[in-house]
Each structure stands twice: as structure tokens, then as C-alpha cells.
Design a protein around this motif. Structure first.
Motif, PDB file in Angstrom:
ATOM      1  N   PHE A  46       0.844  -1.196   0.000  1.00 53.85           N
ATOM      2  CA  PHE A  46       0.000   0.000   0.000  1.00 53.85           C
ATOM      3  C   PHE A  46       0.881   1.249   0.000  1.00 53.85           C
ATOM      4  CE2 PHE A  46      -2.088   3.248   2.682  1.00 53.85           C
ATOM      5  CZ  PHE A  46      -3.182   3.532   1.887  1.00 53.85           C
ATOM      6  N   GLY A  49       2.650   1.710  -3.209  1.00 51.31           N
ATOM      7  CA  GLY A  49       1.800   2.355  -4.193  1.00 51.31           C
ATOM      8  C   GLY A  49       1.787   3.864  -4.012  1.00 51.31           C
ATOM      9  N   LEU A  50       1.681   4.310  -2.764  1.00 47.18           N
ATOM     10  CA  LEU A  50       1.681   5.764  -2.507  1.00 47.18           C
ATOM     11  C   LEU A  50       3.018   6.377  -2.897  1.00 47.18           C
ATOM     12  CD1 LEU A  50      -0.148   6.072   0.926  1.00 47.18           C
ATOM     13  CD2 LEU A  50      -1.043   6.489  -1.344  1.00 47.18           C
ATOM     14  N   ILE A  57       4.187  11.611  -9.910  1.00 49.43           N
ATOM     15  CA  ILE A  57       3.574  12.935 -10.024  1.00 49.43           C
ATOM     16  C   ILE A  57       4.628  14.020  -9.815  1.00 49.43           C
ATOM     17  CG2 ILE A  57       1.905  14.494  -8.965  1.00 49.43           C
ATOM     18  CD1 ILE A  57       0.139  12.085  -8.463  1.00 49.43           C
ATOM     19  N   VAL A 138      -5.900  20.228   0.654  1.00 52.68           N
ATOM     20  CA  VAL A 138      -5.874  19.049  -0.211  1.00 52.68           C
ATOM     21  C   VAL A 138      -5.999  19.446  -1.669  1.00 52.68           C
ATOM     22  CG1 VAL A 138      -7.136  16.971  -0.782  1.00 52.68           C
ATOM     23  CG2 VAL A 138      -6.822  17.584   1.577  1.00 52.68           C
ATOM     24  N   SER A 139      -6.853  20.443  -1.937  1.00 51.25           N
ATOM     25  CA  SER A 139      -7.124  20.767  -3.333  1.00 51.25           C
ATOM     26  C   SER A 139      -6.405  22.027  -3.794  1.00 51.25           C
ATOM     27  CB  SER A 139      -8.636  20.924  -3.526  1.00 51.25           C
ATOM     28  OG  SER A 139      -9.153  21.783  -2.540  1.00 51.25           O
ATOM     29  N   VAL A 142      -1.582  19.743  -6.366  1.00 48.29           N
ATOM     30  CA  VAL A 142      -1.342  18.305  -6.246  1.00 48.29           C
ATOM     31  C   VAL A 142      -0.276  18.038  -5.172  1.00 48.29           C
ATOM     32  CG1 VAL A 142       0.421  18.138  -8.029  1.00 48.29           C
ATOM     33  CG2 VAL A 142      -1.096  16.209  -7.626  1.00 48.29           C
ATOM     34  N   GLY A 145      -2.200  17.846  -2.028  1.00 49.88           N
ATOM     35  CA  GLY A 145      -2.942  16.599  -2.047  1.00 49.88           C
ATOM     36  C   GLY A 145      -2.061  15.426  -1.687  1.00 49.88           C
ATOM     37  N   LEU A 149      -2.276  13.165   1.616  1.00 50.81           N
ATOM     38  CA  LEU A 149      -2.585  11.758   1.362  1.00 50.81           C
ATOM     39  C   LEU A 149      -1.568  10.854   2.055  1.00 50.81           C
ATOM     40  CD1 LEU A 149      -4.075   9.494  -0.247  1.00 50.81           C
ATOM     41  CD2 LEU A 149      -2.354   9.805  -1.991  1.00 50.81           C
TER      42      LEU A 149
ATOM     43  N   ILE B 231      -5.424  -0.393  -3.557  1.00 47.35           N
ATOM     44  CA  ILE B 231      -6.142   0.300  -2.487  1.00 47.35           C
ATOM     45  C   ILE B 231      -5.667   1.743  -2.433  1.00 47.35           C
ATOM     46  CG2 ILE B 231      -6.570   0.386  -0.010  1.00 47.35           C
ATOM     47  CD1 ILE B 231      -6.474  -2.566   0.095  1.00 47.35           C
ATOM     48  N   ALA B 232      -4.339   1.929  -2.536  1.00 44.57           N
ATOM     49  CA  ALA B 232      -3.813   3.294  -2.590  1.00 44.57           C
ATOM     50  C   ALA B 232      -4.441   4.056  -3.749  1.00 44.57           C
ATOM     51  CB  ALA B 232      -2.292   3.266  -2.727  1.00 44.57           C
ATOM     52  N   VAL B 235      -8.075   4.960  -3.083  1.00 41.48           N
ATOM     53  CA  VAL B 235      -8.189   6.108  -2.182  1.00 41.48           C
ATOM     54  C   VAL B 235      -7.960   7.397  -2.960  1.00 41.48           C
ATOM     55  CG1 VAL B 235      -7.152   7.258  -0.206  1.00 41.48           C
ATOM     56  CG2 VAL B 235      -7.547   4.807  -0.136  1.00 41.48           C
ATOM     57  N   MET B 236      -6.938   7.374  -3.807  1.00 39.31           N
ATOM     58  CA  MET B 236      -6.640   8.587  -4.578  1.00 39.31           C
ATOM     59  C   MET B 236      -7.776   8.911  -5.542  1.00 39.31           C
ATOM     60  SD  MET B 236      -2.707   7.583  -5.220  1.00 39.31           S
ATOM     61  CE  MET B 236      -2.164   8.869  -6.301  1.00 39.31           C
ATOM     62  N   MET B 239     -10.580  10.412  -3.643  1.00 35.99           N
ATOM     63  CA  MET B 239     -10.293  11.804  -3.289  1.00 35.99           C
ATOM     64  C   MET B 239     -10.456  12.706  -4.502  1.00 35.99           C
ATOM     65  SD  MET B 239      -7.017  11.242  -0.808  1.00 35.99           S
ATOM     66  CE  MET B 239      -6.632  12.923  -0.390  1.00 35.99           C
ATOM     67  N   ILE B 243     -13.128  15.175  -3.131  1.00 38.66           N
ATOM     68  CA  ILE B 243     -12.633  16.366  -2.441  1.00 38.66           C
ATOM     69  C   ILE B 243     -11.674  17.174  -3.285  1.00 38.66           C
ATOM     70  CG2 ILE B 243     -13.016  15.521  -0.089  1.00 38.66           C
ATOM     71  CD1 ILE B 243     -10.124  14.808   0.060  1.00 38.66           C
ATOM     72  N   THR B 245      -8.975  16.731  -5.289  1.00 39.35           N
ATOM     73  CA  THR B 245      -7.554  16.597  -5.602  1.00 39.35           C
ATOM     74  C   THR B 245      -7.405  16.298  -7.087  1.00 39.35           C
ATOM     75  OG1 THR B 245      -7.697  14.280  -5.012  1.00 39.35           O
ATOM     76  CG2 THR B 245      -6.914  15.780  -3.321  1.00 39.35           C
ATOM     77  N   THR B 246      -6.181  16.330  -7.570  1.00 38.00           N
ATOM     78  CA  THR B 246      -5.965  16.147  -9.006  1.00 38.00           C
ATOM     79  C   THR B 246      -4.869  15.116  -9.269  1.00 38.00           C
ATOM     80  OG1 THR B 246      -4.445  18.005  -8.932  1.00 38.00           O
ATOM     81  CG2 THR B 246      -6.677  18.463  -9.658  1.00 38.00           C
ATOM     82  N   PHE B 247      -4.916  14.015  -8.544  1.00 37.16           N
ATOM     83  CA  PHE B 247      -3.851  13.024  -8.712  1.00 37.16           C
ATOM     84  C   PHE B 247      -3.818  12.446 -10.117  1.00 37.16           C
ATOM     85  CE2 PHE B 247      -4.816  12.401  -4.074  1.00 37.16           C
ATOM     86  CZ  PHE B 247      -3.702  13.087  -3.646  1.00 37.16           C
TER      87      PHE B 247
END
Lengths: 208, 569, 68, 259
Positions: A46, A49-50, A57, A138-139, A142, A145, A149, B231-232, B235-236, B239, B243, B245-247
Motif C-alpha cells: 500500500f 503504491g503511494l 507525479i 488538499v485541493s 497536487v 494533495g 494523502l 487500495i492506494a 483512495v486517490m 479523493m 474532495i 484533488t488532481t492526482f
């Protein structure tokens, strides 16, 4: 071949009192630890992935942090990182003591590491409030965000593991049915995981 | 989960084998068998919804613009919603719960000879979250704008921006349902692995474990190790939808390719996650009905490990033409084609098992053999798609569609019927009707081929997927191609009608069938040594294991089977 | 297995580095070199991490079991 | 084999058809072998009263060879497939032959825009020719395309050319094709792009030199009739349901009426 116990149509109704519980050899690694290890693989993926998302990005944006966005407080968070690492250390010591049957001392040390963890959480929360005051939401970009996150995902884990550990801390001192050192180990593993992931995230998000 | 983990260590779950009231027995059970039934029945209900969706959009394809009986008019948006949710339901709410959660729950404790899962409370929680996820998905069809229609791969920005997908809450609930479903299987998966590791009956060594248990465990490990990034990603995506965001939105600095990576990193191992349980179940069935030892137990096991390992390194083949570096595509061609090697060897082993056997074509055996035949077609056509240069032509065409239906249909539907017909006596203590079972088998298997074989040719003719009406593509709007579509649709309707035979057989046999003996198939594995159905706690006397699971027709013995728990003379 | 490694290795090397232009490449031209590298890195990272973790845990469990 | 189903009309479509043939021959061999063995064993070794099955573990060396030799053969065939594939792939996607013309292809919900760079071969100049859903190209000339998407992911797909490429918003993807047959063919969007994905078609018309010039003149003076529309009109297409607006009889309404 007849089968006296199948009176019920759907599922057997007769309940067998299992006086002869399995007499298996004690497994070399307890079920809790195996379950936690496989769960930690998922957790690691997990966060992988983040981290991947962050790197991809991030690489596409020239100016980092983007214009008009605040810089992150590197130094205070470095101190905070130390606090979290220290709590991991005291957690390890407490396990040592518990294994040597020194429950009082072990419990006290576990309590200390939980306090350190709570301190980390509160300090992070304070940092978030300040960043929000600077206009990083958050917004807003990015960058914001991703920050909320990733750090938020970690913070969410800290909260969850702390809650379970506090429950376990209570149970350690309970008069009936107290938790054992072995029973505590899976939860401690999860705490180590949370502690070990943090420096990676710190280097990634704050330093680079 | 950790609390329950702690509870087990302190021995709390020892007291749950008591007489229970209806609520605690069937609604909030801790018994793995009841939880398995809950999973299987929920999965079958979802299969009915998925089948209904398939019926609706196939009818639209065959007779565009006409009212579909029992549904109404299928507009473009609804068509998208139907195909999207058909795919999602069939993979996440049918294949996964029935094969892994359902049969995994039912078989693992019984086959390894223990009284229940190691963490029964987590098991119960897992089903409850799963049920919530199914309800959330069903809810998403009824919100304003309708259900999500951006394909089950949910590529952003289509899935992340409400102005693009026109289904604001539908897509959010869809993502939420999928994420919940993953969490549910995570919890279940922890149970499966630990139970198989630590709760085996005395004497059961690693190489005595039935292949079905091994494969379900390997599948679960694959799932646990691959689901994290998705899952990550979920979640993105959530979002992004809710809310701001612009991932995944390029105009905001995000990257749509990122989602494809995160999704397919899970999406490809997922194929093997649902494949392996069926392969394991089939291995058990063909050995029983050919009275043969499995050809090369260790070979089969190692090929499964190899498949699992390789499945992590093939995922980018879904993106050959999605804009990843073509040089990187070459590496993934190599790994993708290589994965054919362990699977081919496994197939050889299965077929070699039949050699010299004494084959009895009972219904479960028919299903198992038809699985091998159908999966063979699905497997070999996969080689075409693993070749990147052919993917340039076949990407998102009906060839792909026919290929993965030739893998997923055998895995999910045929595998489910094989397992249900085989373990039905154990589950319900009654035998199923053999004649009706055979009618249902041929009534499913022949129409199945009639549906999907023609689609290969549509794919070769250049027909692309997820189009509600081909009139905008004059090369595809010819009468010849339309006839093929009609043929496939009619076959589908025939197949769906034959499922009524199964439903009838299933429920009538459940209540009125002939009483089943403990071991009707004369099989070796431990679940057949207890009563049918097994009591709460599974075994009256815990078995001791003396040998492997596949000792059939052993020389020097009167009987042609030798149960694992029978002590040697 | 040896035969297969032997045959495939030069292939891989040749194809990775030989072609100068990779034309149907979204990440090569319209974005920076860093994005390309990030995609390479994350692909390799995500691909190898689970294999390494599972192998380590599997080996650890195996050695524990062998000791007892 | 693909060419029996659909025309092969670009310089590399023959390569893809041949690759398909090569793979078909290889896997056809395996398929017949394995399927034959499955059917033969099933029929031959049916249960007979009093005959016990053989006891074969499959773990002795003399037995494992029956899976190992096919296994090595599979590896050898795989190497052939990989080699053949990579040759074709490098030709299509990794090399860029010198260009004769340059076009820009833009996908948006739910139509295609095509910008031809014109005689000067440079985009965004005065002699650009912009068309919607209609692409006009000259036969036997190499076209480079720059693929873009305005909103969501699309896929530029021309089946007769055996060409498919995703268009990603925010990026430009380069590619090429070289038509070899004249005629008018389908353009598809082969990636789910939302509500109107099913109507996102177009027409590519491959011209000879003369008819191309004629068409360009027509486009410039406004007397041009869209080939896409013409194609849709001349074929007798399937009954349409685009005239109905969205779901007055929809699923939700239907189910709501039940409850």
C-alpha cells in the motif's frame, strides 16, 4: 456409512463437545505473527503504491513545491521523527522485559512508548493546522494533495495501532485473562512497521 | 484484527462450540462452514445480477434499439453501466467470494483437519464487510445519474471527473464498494494463510496438503501482496472524485498513466488469484474420479509457485499501447510469454493424471474435464495477446473479450459448478440428481462455446468492445457480423435458461435428495472422513494424517483408495 | 532452464538498448526525462518488492520450521 | 489469417497478419496435441469393472520426462514467438521511417479532429487543413501522427491498418502509418470514453493523388460532403436507437416500479 449426526437439512445440528482438542505440536511461529506478517506485506505494498504515485507525479512538475505553496517544516519534523524512532526502541525494550516475566516494568515501558507515539501524533496534527493556515489544502495543488494523502495515510495507521495498543496495555494489567508477551507481539510488529515506514516517508516527502 | 489475534494467543476462542440460537448460528456465525455458505450464496445471488446484465446488453447488441424483454430500452449510458458492472460483479463479487472466500473457508479447515479457522471473528467480520460492499455496489445502480459506466478498469480522468462520466455518485460508490471488498478479502486472507500454516492435523506434512488448499493459499498470498497499490489508487481516485484533488488529472499536475500502473499491478495477479483455486479444485476432482494419484504432485506445486512469482512481473502487458515505453514493453512480452511455461507444464501434469486411470464421468468430473478443455482455449489464445505486436491490433477488441471469457468463464462458472457438485454431499448431506446434473452440464457447456467462439471471429474482423450499437461503424454494421452477434446472444439465452435446471436440482436435492454417505466419492482427503454435513467443530475425533492426499489405486491394497487418516496396518 | 536463459539474455540486451527512437511512447517525449525515469523506477520497484518480501518471509518461515 | 476477415491496407498490417499466422501454427500444434490427449485419455481409460487404475506417481525420472520434454519444447516455441513478435513490434512502434506528411489527431468526447499539416509539413501554420471525423490521406505515403486527447483517454484505432494507440490527455504520442490500399474505412475509438463511446467513429479515406487534391479543393471551398456521413448513409446500417433519448424506460425506473 450411515450418518447419525445429519438430522438437519441445511447444516448439521448436533454440536460436538470437543473435549479432545487438537494436540498439535506448538507451531514454530505463532498464528498471530504469521497473520501480521502477511498483513504487513499488504501494508508495505500500500505504501509502495503511494510512494510510486508520489514519485511519478513529482517528476512531472518542474517547480517543487509549486509556486505559492509553503515549504514543509523540516527541522521540527526531524525531531518528531526521532521521537517516533525512540518509541520503537522503548517498545523493543518492553518486549524484552515482558519476555523475562517482568510485567510491571514492561508495562511501564510500553506505556512510555505509547506516550511518545501520542506526542508524535499531536505534533503532526499541530503541523497540519499550521500548514492549513498557510493555505495549503488538499485541493490547493497536487503537492498539498500528495502531502495530506501520504502523511495522512501514515497518521491514520498511527492512530489505529495506538488505539489497539492502548487496549492491549489495559489488558496487560487486567486481573482476569491478561494478554501475554506472545499475544502482544503481533501488535508490536505493526508498531515497528509504522515506525519503520516513517523515515522513508520523511526522506521522500520532506527532504527531497 | 489485532485484538482477535491477541485473543487467540490467550485461548479465548476455545469456547465457541456450543449450542447456538438461529441468530448466532446462521446470521452471525463463527463456524467457517456457515460463513462459507454465506459467501457462496451471496456470490450466487450476485452471479444472477451479473448474468441478468449480460442478458440485457447482449440483447441490445443482437437487436439494437428494441425493448429488451424484462429490462426495457438499453441506452448508451445504460449500456456502459451494464458492461462495467457485469465485469466488476463477475470478478469481484462472484469469482472472488465463491472460489476463494467461499470454498477457501469451507475446504481449508476440513481438508487440513482442524475444527475451525484460526481467527473466526475476523472471518465473520470479513463476510460482513463483504456484504456491505455488495450492498453499496447495488445501491450505486439507483443513485442519480445511474451506475458507473467507465469500464471495470476505471481509467481516469473518465472515472475521476463527474463532467466526463456523467455518473457523479455512481462512480464514487463503485470505487467505495471495490475498496471495501478488498478490505474484506484482506481479512479473510490472513485467516487462510495462518490456518493452513499452523492448524494442520497432527502428522500432516507440507507435502500431504491437498492441492486445492495449497492453491487457495497461494492465491490468497498473491492477492495480499498485490492489492496494496490498488487500495492506494482507489483512495486517490475517491479523493479525486469527492474532495477535489488532481492526482489523475493532467491539467492539475496529475497523471492518468499512474492509475493504469496501480490498477494493472493488481489487475494481472488478480487473474491468477481467481485461477489458482479452480485449478486446485479441479486437481482434486480429477484424481478422485480417475482413481489416480496426481501426476507429479511436487511439479504441480512448484509450477503454481512459479506462476505466482511470474504473475507479479507481467502486468504491464495490459498497457502495451497505452503509452508506456515500447522498450519496456519488450521485457513484458518476454515475461508474459514465459508464464505459459509453468501453466503448460501444470496442464500436462493434469492430463497425464488421466493416463491409465479408471475414469468415471460423474457430473463433477465432467465439469472438471470441461474446465481443462475450455481453459486450454483461453490459455493458448492468451499467447496472441501476450505478443505486443498483435496487441496493437487486438487491444480492446472482441478477441480480447473472447479470450478472457474463455479463461474467466471456466474459472468462475465451470469451477464453481465443479466444486458445488463435488462437495454438495458434504455440504448438505444429500446427493444431487445425476441426470439433471448432466443435462445442466451439457446445457451450459455447449451454449458457452457457442457464445464465445464466434466472438473470436468478430474480434478478428476488427470489432471493438463496449459499443452499444455498431451502426456508427459501417465496416462492422454488416448483416454477416450481425448474424454472428445474434447467434451469440441466442446461445446466451439458451445457457441462462439451462441454469434453471441447476437451481431446481440444487434446491430439490438439498431438501429431498438421497441421503449422502460420509464418503460418497470414495475420496482420500480429510473432509470425507467426518459426517455429512460435518458438525460444528468438524471432527468428532481429530484425525491424524499418515500419508499424502492422492493415494488412489495403491498396489497391494484391496480398495482403490486410502484415506489420509487411516492408520497403516 | 539454462538453455532458455542463455537464449534470452542477448535478446533482452539488444532490444533494450539498440533502438534509438521509441516512437509510440507517451512518457518519452511530451514530458521530462525525470518522468521517464520515475516510471522506470516505480515499475521495477513495484514489480520486485512483493517478490522480495514474500521470498524473505517464506524463507524465514521455512528455516524456522526446519529447526523444529 | 486476419486478412480473410478484414482488408489489410497498411505497410505493416501484413507483418501483423503473418505474426498471427506464425503464432497460430505454433499454438495450433500444441492445442491439437493437448486437446487430443485430453479427449483420447478420457475415452480410452473409462472405468471398467474389475480393472484397477495404474499407480503412477509422476515423480520418477522415467515419468517426469513426459512433462519435461513438452516443457522444453514449449520453451523453444516461446523463444520463436518472442523473437517474431519483437521484430514486428520494433518495426511498428520503435522505428520511425522518414515522413511524407504530418497530421495531428485529437480525440475528445465524442469525436475526432484531424489537422493535416499541409504542403509545408509544419503544424499550426496557415495551410493546415482541419476536418472533423474525416481523415483524408494519400496512398503509399508515410504519415506521422501526433496523437492527443482533450479530456479523457481515447484510442485511435484503424482496423484495416492494424493500428491502435491510446491517446492520453496531457501528452502527445507519436506514431506512423503508410496506407497501401485506396478506399474509405472505419476509425474507431477503442478505449472506453464515456456516454458517447459507441458513437465515436470516423472515416479514413485513402486517396490517389488526383482524388486527394480534388477533395482538398472541395474542403477549402466548402462544397465538401463528409465521407463519414456518406458511409453511414450508403450502408444499410442496423436499426438505430439514437433517436430515443436516454432511458424513459430505464433500469432504475423499471426496478422502482417493482418495489
Amino acid at each position: 456409512m450411515t450418518n447419525p449426526s445429519s438430522q438437519s437439512v441445511l447444516f448439521a445440528a448436533s454440536e460436538v463437545s470437543l473435549t479432545n482438542r487438537p494436540k498439535r505440536a506448538k507451531p514454530p511461529v505463532s498464528s498471530g505473527v504469521i497473520g501480521m506478517l502477511i498483513f504487513m506485506v499488504t501494508e508495505a505494498m500500500f505504501f509502495a503504491g503511494l510512494i510510486s504515485a508520489y514519485m511519478v507525479i513529482r517528476s512531472g512538475i518542474e517547480e517543487w513545491p509549486p509556486w505559492g505553496q509553503p515549504r514543509l517544516p523540516v527541522e521540527t519534523t526531524a525531531f518528531n521523527t526521532l521521537v517516533l524512532l525512540l518509541s520503537g526502541l522503548t517498545m523493543g525494550f518492553s518486549r524484552n522485559l515482558l519476555q523475562k516475566q517482568k510485567f510491571q516494568e514492561g508495562r511501564r515501558l510500553l506505556g512510555i512508548s505509547l506516550l511518545l507515539g501520542t506526542f508524535f501524533l499531536v505534533a503532526q496534527g499541530y503541523e497540519w493546522v499550521q500548514l492549513l493556515n498557510f493555505g495549503m489544502t488538499v485541493s490547493s495543488s497536487v503537492y498539498g494533495g500528495l502531502f495530506y494523502l501520504i502523511i495522512g495515510a501514515h497518521g491514520f495507521h498511527v492512530v489505529g495501532v495506538l488505539a489497539v495498543l492502548i487496549h492491549a496495555w489495559n489488558r496487560l494489567g487486567a486481573s482476569n485473562n491478561p494478554i501475554t508477551a506472545e499475544g502482544l507481539l503481533p501488535l508490536q510488529l505493526l508498531w515497528y512497521f509504522v515506525v519503520c515506514v516513517w523515515p522513508v516517508l520523511y526522506v521522500l516527502v520532506y527532504l527531497t | 484484527m489485532s485484538q482477535a489475534a491477541a485473543a487467540v494467543e490467550t485461548g479465548i476462542h476455545a469456547e465457541h462450540h456450543e449450542d447456538l440460537n438461529f441468530l448466532h448460528k446462521y446470521i452471525l456465525p463463527l463456524d467457517h462452514k456457515i460463513i462459507a455458505m454465506q459467501y457462496i450464496f451471496t456470490g450466487m445471488i450476485m452471479a444472477i445480477i451479473g448474468g441478468y446484465f449480460a442478458y440485457a446488453f447482449r440483447m441490445q447488441l443482437a437487436f439494437p434499439g428494441e425493448l429488451v424483454p424484462g429490462y426495457g430500452l438499453v441506452g448508451p449510458g445504460e449500456y456502459n453501466m451494464l458492461v462495467t458492472n457485469h465485469g466488476t460483479i463477475m470478478i469481484f463479487w462472484v469469482a472472488m467470494p465463491v472460489l476463494i472466500a467461499g470454498f477457501g473457508n469451507y475446504l481449508i479447515p476440513l481438508m487440513i483437519g482442524c475444527d475451525d479457522m484460526v481467527f473466526p471473528r475476523i472471518n465473520r467480520l470479513s463476510y460482513q464487510i463483504f456484504l456491505v460492499s455488495a450492498l453499496v455496489l447495488i445501491l450505486s445502480f439507483f443513485v442519480k445519474g445511474g451506475g458507473f459506466g467507465g469500464a471495470w478498469t476505471a481509467y481516469p480522468p473518465l472515472s475521476s471527473v463527474a463532467e466526463y462520466n456523467l455518473t457523479d455518485w455512481g462512480s464514487s460508490l463503485w470505487v467505495l464498494a471495490v475498496a471495501l471488498e478488498f478490505i474484506s478479502f484482506l481479512l479473510g486472507g490472513i485467516n487462510f494463510v495462518t490456518t493452513a500454516m499452523n492448524a494442520r492435523a497432527p502428522g500432516m506434512k507440507m507435502m500431504d496438503i491437498p492441492i486445492a488448499v495449497w492453491f487457495i493459499v497461494i492465491a490468497v498470498i498473491l492477492f495480499m501482496a498485490s492489492v496494496g497499490p490498488l487500495i492506494a489508487g482507489a483512495v486517490m481516485l475517491f479523493m479525486d472524485q469527492r474532495i477535489g484533488t488532481t492526482f489523475f488529472l493532467p491539467s492539475g499536475g496529475g497523471d492518468p498513466l499512474l492509475w493504469e500502473h496501480l490498477f494493472w499491478f493488481f489487475g494481472h495477479p488478480e487473474v491468477y488469484v481467481v485461477l489458482l483455486p479452480t485449478l486446485g479444485i479441479v486437481a482434486d476432482i480429477i484424481t478422485v474420479f480417475s482413481r489416480k494419484k496426481l501426476f507429479g504432485y511436487k511439479t504441480v506445486l512448484y509450477t503454481a509457485f512459479a506462476t505466482g512469482g511470474l504473475s507479479f512481473v507481467v502486468w504491464a502487458h495490459h498497457q502495451f499501447i497505452a503509452g508506456i515505453d515500447p522498450r519496456m514493453a519488450n521485457i513484458f512480452v518476454v515475461t508474459t510469454v514465459l508464464i505459459s511455461i509453468p501453466l503448460a507444464e501444470m496442464m500436462f501434469s493434469y492430463i497425464a493424471t488421466l493416463y491409465g486411470g479408471s475414469i468415471e464421468l460423474k457430473t463433477p468430473m465432467l465439469w472438471a474435464l470441461s474446465f481443462l478443455a475450455a481453459f486450454l482455449i483461453g490459455g493458448v489464445t492468451g499467447i496472441y495477446l501476450g505478443a505486443s505486436a498483435l496487441d496493437v491490433y487486438f487491444h480492446d477488441s472482441y478477441f480480447v473479450l473472447a479470450h478472457f471469457h474463455y479463461t474467466f468463464f471456466p474459472i468462475t462458472i465451470i469451477g464453481m459448478f465443479a466444486a458445488l457438485t463435488f462437495w454438495f454431499p458434504k455440504m448438505f448431506g444429500r446427493m444431487m440428481n445425476e441426470t439433471l446434473g448432466k443435462i445442466h452440464f451439457w446445457g451450459t457447456f455447449i451454449p458457452f462455446n457457442c457464445i464465445f467462439l464466434p466472438l473470436f471471429f468478430l474480434g478478428l474482423a476488427g470489432q471493438h468492445r463496449r459499443i452499444y450499437n455498431y451502426q456508427h461503424f459501417p465496416d462492422l454494421a454488416t448483416q454477416e457480423l450481425q448474424n454472428i452477434r445474434i447467434f451469440a446472444t441466442v446461445s446466451l439465452v439458451v445457457m441462462l435458461l439451462f441454469q434453471l435446471v441447476f437451481v431446481y436440482n440444487f434446491f430439490v436435492s438439498m431438501f429431498k435428495g438421497e441421503k449422502a454417505p460420509d464418503n460418497p466419492w470414495r475420496a482420500n482427503t480429510l473432509e470425507w472422513s467426518t459426517s455429512s454435513p460435518p458438525p460444528h467443530g468438524n471432527f468428532k475425533k481429530l484425525p491424524t494424517v499418515y500419508r499424502g492426499a492422492y493415494e488412489y489405486s495403491t498396489p497391494g491394497r484391496e480398495e482403490d483408495f486410502w484415506p489420509q487418516n487411516v492408520a497403516p496396518e | 532452464m539454462h538453455l532458455q536463459h542463455f537464449l534470452l539474455f542477448p535478446f533482452l540486451l539488444g532490444l533494450l538498448f539498440a533502438p534509438e527512437i521509441a516512437n509510440a511512447c507517451a512518457v518519452c517525449f511530451s514530458s521530462s526525462e525525470e518522468t521517464l525515469e520515475a516510471f522506470y523506477f516505480t515499475t521495477i520497484f513495484l514489480t520486485l518488492l512483493p517478490v522480495v518480501m514474500l521470498f524473505t518471509i517464506g524463507y524465514w518461515l521455512y528455516s524456522k520450521h526446519r529447526k523444529t | 489469417m486476419i486478412e480473410y476477415f478484414i482488408l489489410s491496407a497498411s505497410s505493416f498490417s501484413g507483418d501483423i497478419d503473418n505474426l498471427f499466422l506464425v503464432i497460430t501454427l505454433i499454438i495450433g500444434f500444441w492445442f491439437i496435441l493437448v486437446f487430443g490427449a485430453l479427449v483420447y485419455f478420457t475415452l480410452k481409460f473409462r472405468r471398467k469393472d474389475g480393472v484397477k487404475a495404474e499407480y503412477i506417481t509422476g515423480e520418477k525420472h522415467s515419468e517426469t520426462k513426459w512433462t519435461h520434454y513438452p516443457h522444453y519444447a514449449v520453451i523453444a516455441m516461446d523463444v520463436v514467438i518472442i523473437a517474431a513478435n519483437i521484430i514486428v513490434w520494433v518495426n511498428i512502434k520503435q522505428t520511425l521511417p522518414p515522413k511524407d506528411n504530418l497530421i495531428r489527431v485529437i480525440g475528445q468526447q465524442w469525436s475526432w479532429s484531424f489537422v493535416d499539416a499541409g504542403p509545408d509539413g509544419v503544424l499550426d501554420t496557415a495551410d493546415d487543413i482541419t476536418t472533423v471525423n474525416d481523415l483524408h490521406v494519400k496512398v503509399d505515403e508515410t504519415y506521422h501522427f501526433e496523437l492527443q486527447a482533450r479530456d479523457v483517454i481515447h484510442n485511435f484505432s484503424v482496423p484495416v491498418f492494424r493500428l491502435r494507440q491510446d491517446a492520453l490527455p496531457g501528452r502527445t504520442i507519436k506514431g506512423w502509418f503508410k496506407p497501401t490500399n485506396t478506399g474509405s474505412f472505419d476509425i474507431q475509438c477503442a478505449e472506453m470514453c464515456g456516454y458517447g463511446h459507441g458513437i465515436m467513429g470516423g472515416a479514413i479515406t485513402v486517396h490517389t493523388k488526383e482524388s486527394y487534391d480534388e477533395t482538398i479543393v472541395q474542403i477549402k471551398n466548402g462544397t465538401y460532403e463528409s465521407h463519414y456521413q456518406k458511409r453511414m448513409g450508403t450502408k444499410t446500417p442496423l436499426p438505430s436507437n439514437t433517436s430515443h433519448t436516454e432511458g424513459h424506460n430505464s433500469f432504475a425506473v423499471l426496478l422502482a416500479s417493482i418495489f
